[in-house]
Write an enzyme that holds these catalytic residues in place. Sequence first.
Site, PDB file in Angstrom:
ATOM      1  CE1 TYR A 144      -3.877  -2.154   0.047  1.00  0.00           C
ATOM      2  CE2 TYR A 144      -2.883  -3.190   1.956  1.00  0.00           C
ATOM      3  CZ  TYR A 144      -3.833  -3.178   0.954  1.00  0.00           C
ATOM      4  OH  TYR A 144      -4.734  -4.198   0.868  1.00  0.00           O
ATOM      5  N   PRO A 157     -11.396  -1.001  -1.612  1.00  0.00           N
ATOM      6  CG  PRO A 157     -11.433  -2.601   0.106  1.00  0.00           C
ATOM      7  CD  PRO A 157     -10.647  -1.415  -0.408  1.00  0.00           C
ATOM      8  CG  HIS A 384      -7.652  -2.841   1.303  1.00  0.00           C
ATOM      9  ND1 HIS A 384      -7.814  -3.534   2.491  1.00  0.00           N
ATOM     10  CD2 HIS A 384      -7.863  -3.746   0.322  1.00  0.00           C
ATOM     11  CE1 HIS A 384      -8.089  -4.791   2.225  1.00  0.00           C
ATOM     12  NE2 HIS A 384      -8.126  -4.959   0.921  1.00  0.00           N
ATOM     13  CB  SER A 500      -7.040 -13.774   7.028  1.00  0.00           C
ATOM     14  OG  SER A 500      -6.805 -13.251   8.316  1.00  0.00           O
ATOM     15  CB  SER A 600     -10.524 -11.294  -2.400  1.00  0.00           C
ATOM     16  OG  SER A 600     -10.679 -11.347  -0.999  1.00  0.00           O
ATOM     17  CD  GLN A 601     -14.938 -17.826   0.124  1.00  0.00           C
ATOM     18  OE1 GLN A 601     -15.894 -18.538  -0.039  1.00  0.00           O
ATOM     19  NE2 GLN A 601     -13.871 -18.224   0.795  1.00  0.00           N
TER      20      GLN A 601
END
Length: 688
Positions: A144, A157, A384, A500, A600-601
Amino acid sequence: MGGVTCLEGKVDAKHLQSLVPGAGLYGEARVRGCGSGVHAVGTAAHAAHDGIPHLFDYLKRSGTRQARREALPKVPVPPLKQTLDMYLKCVQHLVGQEQFKKTKAIVEKFGAPGGVGEALQKKLLERRDKTSNWVYDYWLEDMYLNNRLALPVNSNPVMVFPKQAFRDRDDALRFAAHLITGVLEYKALIDAQALPVDYARGQLAGTPLCMQQYRRLFSSYRQPGLKRDTLKVQTSHSSSSEPQHVIVACKNQLYVLDVVANKKNLNELDILSQLEKIAKMAENMEERLPPFGLLTSDGRTEWAQARDALAKDQTNRESLALIESCVCVVCLDEPGGLEPTDTQRALLMLHGGGHEKNGANRWYDKPMQIVVGMDGVCGVVCEHSAFEGIVMVQCSEYLLKYVTRSPSQLGRSSSVTDLSPPRRLLWRCSPHIQALLAASTERLQRLVSNLDMDVHKFTAYGKEFIKKQKMSPDAYIQVALQLAFYRCNRKLVSTYESASIRRFQDGRVDNIRSATPEALAFVRSVTEERAALTDPEKMKSLRDAINAQTNYTIAAITGMAIDNHLLGLRSVAKELSLENPEIFSDETFLASNQFILSTSQVPTTVEMFCCYGPVVPNGYGACYNPQADHIVFCVSSFRQSSDTSSAVLVGALEESLLEIRDLCGRSQACEKTAGGSQGGGQPQKAGK
């Protein structure tokens, strides 16, 4: 985007025991992971071991967030050879033979005994001993803070709420007041450390997850820099330093709404009254100032330069300070003028529709922007760097549930007397700043025009069907994504799926590389006629691909994936002012970090969905939300790339999901037929 990764598969208990020392596991345990937990389930998993219950008891007794965090294990540093071997396996099938031969020689040299790799590994191990999380700062900067792209689309997001049926503007303001009340309630839980600790579920129930990200929801700010941004987090918990105001954006103007009076949060009636005053103030054309929120939509270096110019004036410095220290930003949007389809609502959340709509009615640096459109288009826009997708989901779901289940307090609350009216943020604007605003406007419009978004609800089946196949829904969908991409491009590419690692102190995410050799073997088995494989052979290939995906996921959420480790080795070399090791300048490494497919889920328990943009110019963003009987896909790409088309990929994805379903159906029918022809229809004994 850091989302939630769910899996179901098998893993040897010895592997689990190595991850949780003293766990006392034996045999082959069924394993489920959700987000950042790995849980053994079934009779083969024995969790009554010595170390973990004492740890859990300590965590539950502990009265401080810091103590809970420090009781978690540290992120491990994987063995060097393991990472290098895994890296070669990840890239071999994605590059040409000659290039791979060159890469393999470079990797072997890097990992040779006494070589530079071992020296860097030693430094990483020392860093792990000295810090709570050896990769956190490296990862935050690389992912980032060093990124110079604009935040909207490229980084931030969004959560898209169900369209609200507002009867009029007053209805929308009441909804906004209710949401702000929910924010204050949720923030109070965080501040009091009363937010329930997230725990893993299953036979190893009670495994705590790191909660550090939650405290950054309303107390952080991403400040632009010329070369590197800074994530500023308020650390003091004294009442005098806590944020006590919300910034409200209305008609591209910014207002300060104090939410604390006489040391108490305003009630909903007072918040509504203040919002009504703001809406009326925003109607005054004579007092309108230029749309300074546009500057935050620009590239990070350009915005940093503009911020430096703004900060030369005392009035501007005071306004910037108020924005940067607020609880959150609430954006009261004008009607978008578009049919509120899922796709259009996603676009309006991602970039506001540009300066002609609500693109300037934002302040993108603030982690939480709550959007309430007068036409019922609502959601949350998140910066984010402060937290991952699961934190955004948890907060968003809390707010929606608060609004839908908590009765409005408007009729039962008494108003605070003598409330100071909201105040408009003031700015001083020079010709130079006007020119910067014009440039920012133009660049935002190019971004708006370039984004190709397709939100698709796949309704043929959902995760319940996948579970009946005894497959992980996440792994299944990832394999389907690989098949869809292969149909469109006749190749696989480096794929990013966020995983994660919150089971560790200050854990954020690592990467699941979903373009596995096994996935390639499967997609070729069903797309290339010359393969001419039977259905049982294709089915075996499918299960191999899903197992490979599951195994990589387990490695990632337990700190054993390759991307964070390679980043750490590269960062240590830079810190030591060493010449960049050849492994990191190799063509294969550079290509392997261009994630053309970024996935990504992000599952939800209420009706909403998450989406984001691609991370490379010729790539796709693919966020998915599996539900019981359907799956929501949000596929994004850039129109300027001739290599991509969101609609084409969505079409291929629909076809791939149906083809895999049909393959499973044919295989089950074949198994039943084979079973029925044996022993006169008598039930067969299950194998081991």
